[in-house]
Design a protein around this motif. Sequence first.
Motif, PDB file in Angstrom:
ATOM      1  N   ALA A  54       0.793  -1.109   0.116  1.00  0.00           N
ATOM      2  CA  ALA A  54       0.154   0.082  -0.085  1.00  0.00           C
ATOM      3  C   ALA A  54       1.010   0.994   0.011  1.00  0.00           C
ATOM      4  O   ALA A  54       0.616   2.272  -0.697  1.00  0.00           O
ATOM      5  N   THR A  55       1.951   1.311   1.091  1.00  0.00           N
ATOM      6  CA  THR A  55       2.866   2.409   0.737  1.00  0.00           C
ATOM      7  C   THR A  55       3.585   2.527  -0.423  1.00  0.00           C
ATOM      8  O   THR A  55       3.617   3.498  -1.032  1.00  0.00           O
ATOM      9  N   ALA A  56       3.871   1.696  -1.109  1.00  0.00           N
ATOM     10  CA  ALA A  56       4.685   1.515  -2.382  1.00  0.00           C
ATOM     11  C   ALA A  56       3.736   2.253  -3.417  1.00  0.00           C
ATOM     12  O   ALA A  56       3.973   3.001  -4.317  1.00  0.00           O
ATOM     13  N   ASP A  57       2.422   1.705  -3.408  1.00  0.00           N
ATOM     14  CA  ASP A  57       1.307   2.492  -4.286  1.00  0.00           C
ATOM     15  C   ASP A  57       1.135   3.862  -3.996  1.00  0.00           C
ATOM     16  O   ASP A  57       1.282   4.572  -4.982  1.00  0.00           O
ATOM     17  N   THR A  58       1.127   4.462  -2.988  1.00  0.00           N
ATOM     18  CA  THR A  58       0.803   5.776  -2.488  1.00  0.00           C
ATOM     19  C   THR A  58       2.114   6.359  -2.928  1.00  0.00           C
ATOM     20  O   THR A  58       1.926   7.400  -3.375  1.00  0.00           O
ATOM     21  N   LEU A  59       3.306   5.963  -2.910  1.00  0.00           N
ATOM     22  CA  LEU A  59       4.482   6.590  -3.523  1.00  0.00           C
ATOM     23  C   LEU A  59       4.503   6.446  -5.023  1.00  0.00           C
ATOM     24  O   LEU A  59       5.715   6.893  -5.647  1.00  0.00           O
ATOM     25  N   GLY A  60       3.481   5.911  -5.674  1.00  0.00           N
ATOM     26  CA  GLY A  60       3.594   5.812  -6.949  1.00  0.00           C
ATOM     27  C   GLY A  60       4.597   4.734  -7.499  1.00  0.00           C
ATOM     28  O   GLY A  60       4.926   4.824  -8.599  1.00  0.00           O
ATOM     29  N   ARG A  61       5.053   3.826  -6.828  1.00  0.00           N
ATOM     30  CA  ARG A  61       5.896   2.845  -7.046  1.00  0.00           C
ATOM     31  C   ARG A  61       5.053   1.689  -7.617  1.00  0.00           C
ATOM     32  O   ARG A  61       4.156   1.127  -7.070  1.00  0.00           O
ATOM     33  N   PRO A  62       5.327   0.956  -8.588  1.00  0.00           N
ATOM     34  CA  PRO A  62       4.831  -0.432  -8.838  1.00  0.00           C
ATOM     35  C   PRO A  62       4.719  -1.477  -7.724  1.00  0.00           C
ATOM     36  O   PRO A  62       5.782  -1.739  -7.049  1.00  0.00           O
ATOM     37  N   VAL A  63       3.322  -1.848  -7.864  1.00  0.00           N
ATOM     38  CA  VAL A  63       3.310  -2.934  -6.501  1.00  0.00           C
ATOM     39  C   VAL A  63       2.969  -4.209  -7.412  1.00  0.00           C
ATOM     40  O   VAL A  63       2.114  -4.241  -8.267  1.00  0.00           O
ATOM     41  N   MET A  64       3.805  -5.216  -7.191  1.00  0.00           N
ATOM     42  CA  MET A  64       3.483  -6.480  -7.718  1.00  0.00           C
ATOM     43  C   MET A  64       3.359  -7.900  -6.830  1.00  0.00           C
ATOM     44  O   MET A  64       3.596  -7.538  -5.688  1.00  0.00           O
ATOM     45  N   ALA A  65       2.607  -8.542  -7.348  1.00  0.00           N
ATOM     46  CA  ALA A  65       2.472  -9.856  -6.495  1.00  0.00           C
ATOM     47  C   ALA A  65       2.471 -11.016  -7.269  1.00  0.00           C
ATOM     48  O   ALA A  65       2.272 -10.945  -8.457  1.00  0.00           O
TER      49      ALA A  65
END
Lengths: 383, 383
Positions: A258-269
């Motif tokens: 969620a933090t990565a997303d807020t920072l505009g960084r790609p989130v992958m799973a």
Amino acid sequence: MNTATGSNGHELLCARAYLSAVAEPPAPALHGFIAGCGAETAAERIRRGDVPTAVADETDARRAHVCGAELLDRAHRLGIRLVTPEDPDWPDHRTATMEGATEVGLSGLVAPIALWCRGTGSPAAVLRGAVAVVGTRAASGYGEACAAELGHELARSGVTVVSGAAYGIDGAAHRGALAADGTTSAVLACGPEIDYPAGHARLIARIAENGLVCSEYPPGTPPRKHRFLVRNRLIAAMSDGTVVVEAGIRSGASNTAATADTLGRPVMALPGPVTSVSSAGCHELIRSGKAVLVTGTEDVLEAVAELGSVPATGREVPRRRTDGLDGASKRVHDSLRPRAYRTVEQLAHETGIPWKTVLSCLSALEMSGLASCADRGWTRCGQ
Amino acid sequence: MNTATGSNGHELLCARAYLSAVAEPPAPALHGFIAGCGAETAAERIRRGDVPTAVADETDARRAHVCGAELLDRAHRLGIRLVTPEDPDWPDHRTATMEGATEVGLSGLVAPIALWCRGTGSPAAVLRGAVAVVGTRAASGYGEACAAELGHELARSGVTVVSGAAYGIDGAAHRGALAADGTTSAVLACGPEIDYPAGHARLIARIAENGLVCSEYPPGTPPRKHRFLVRNRLIAAMSDGTVVVEAGIRSGASNTAATADTLGRPVMALPGPVTSVSSAGCHELIRSGKAVLVTGTEDVLEAVAELGSVPATGREVPRRRTDGLDGASKRVHDSLRPRAYRTVEQLAHETGIPWKTVLSCLSALEMSGLASCADRGWTRCGQ
């Protein structure tokens, strides 16, 4: 120890050491206060109690009990170095985004006041191109194998693998990177000299030797549950993107994501069997659109490359000999048999294609080596 | 046989039988021609060769070799019934979308001219609420287990399971539905009397007994590679949504999924281990945004419910006793220990929270049964 902070470097370092210990991170009011009056003035005024209420709320409980110089001495004895925003080794490109997030009121994303670093690695250099690989401590064999493979391949591609040194996915990712003689960095939720978990003491030592073990918590800070959540924001912020390898439905990894997303960084799973609870959090992240599905290093590098990092490698799609054929020729080819002769009329009836078209399809197929003509009729070749 | 087509019902049936055999589906020009002049006139004019060029191209190869009455006789002997758009058993709600797609030029989605049905099921009734479960023939044990489970649970929820009777995922989905005494329907890529694959003869017979085996291909049509692709559009069209359980990167299942998407139906894919090639197609569909990730029946019903079908069941998120606490109380709770006493001052220093706030957190925790106060200090309870 620190050499690049000018003549009054030691005072500044002492001030930063004091500030990094006087409030429990994240301390948004303190952070704003330091930005306003500088670290040394901020430290002095906090010691005197001459601060706005919001800053007092964050610092009053510890302001009389903390000493920057003592912390620095202790750190020095432990082989720990304090890297501050005034230091050329400060990972500016990472914290800049956090400053931006703080300015728009996302106080949970406040940048660290300083980084306590074990090992000789420079945070700026180690974290230049970095991907966070995180996940559950209760990992499956599948999850650990995937994390190790990912850590190994990312490290081989010259990317630093950032994680939290925990059991399970974190440990496997670090180990994979180390096995590739690559660079990996552990961000801890306690003082950087503390081997947590204890069973990873050797692993953490190897990470410090080859990469970087760092923390915003001063030496002596024990790990606490909420510190893992606070630390997780740093793992996300210090990386170009975050990959969740395995995670339960409610997990620290989802929080990092969620933090990565807020920072505009790609989130992958990374997906896994739907029958595995360890993958449930990953599936939920993908389902809800919070993460993109990745199946391996190639996908990760592709996602991260969009931010201007490593170029993605080309992807190969399997080809078939019949790929270039038009629909009618494919249908005619389907109706041909390797060991039975067919006339043009039979093929026209079977396929429903006019015989003139069948004839032109057959000559095209013959030229491609996919059909063969004999006295008794046509047969199939290839495929 | 067919009872609901009025006085000249047999002529109309013969015309439809002829039309369903005279062109290889999908035959967009023929379809438009029938829509313009009606089935009986269309059949007569095709027989005479009095048709526009586009229709002639689709029908010339067979127009003199097909007889509707003979086909109907043959079907009758085989226990096969022809259901036409004029029949109340015609699945109007399914084909209407296809007509719409054809009108906007998606000729590959042309509706069937008629359906040859084995068994006594009414296509309209059997396909009222239906989900397609499709996938690779080269399924893994994991894939087959998931398909069977999905087929079983969907059938238990009163949803018809539509598939293609192939080995692997298709067969497992049908079997799961049958095991739940549910309804399942197989759409074949050959005449409906043909047991294809031969090893599924018993399974196909059971599907016909309990649900519906149907095809747009008249009796006697052998399976051909391109017919599977053409058939796949029907599987997608006859369902409220399509779930791909396992599929390779290039697969018929992906093709079914693309059709479902064009028709505006939800496309879903089940993830699996990234190490399994059988899941690669599913992962690619999810990655590219062509399918949503589903982990089981609940997710599928939720996706399909958005179209106005079955209502989705509520989802439970695990709860913890500390869930309602504010951040400060959580931090104080973290710092408490079950078997060690802490003073308010110790807790304030440890957490960095002002002691007055610590005190109010402690009384809130005590009231929730999460902290306990004794002469020597505070201890943790619960969690």
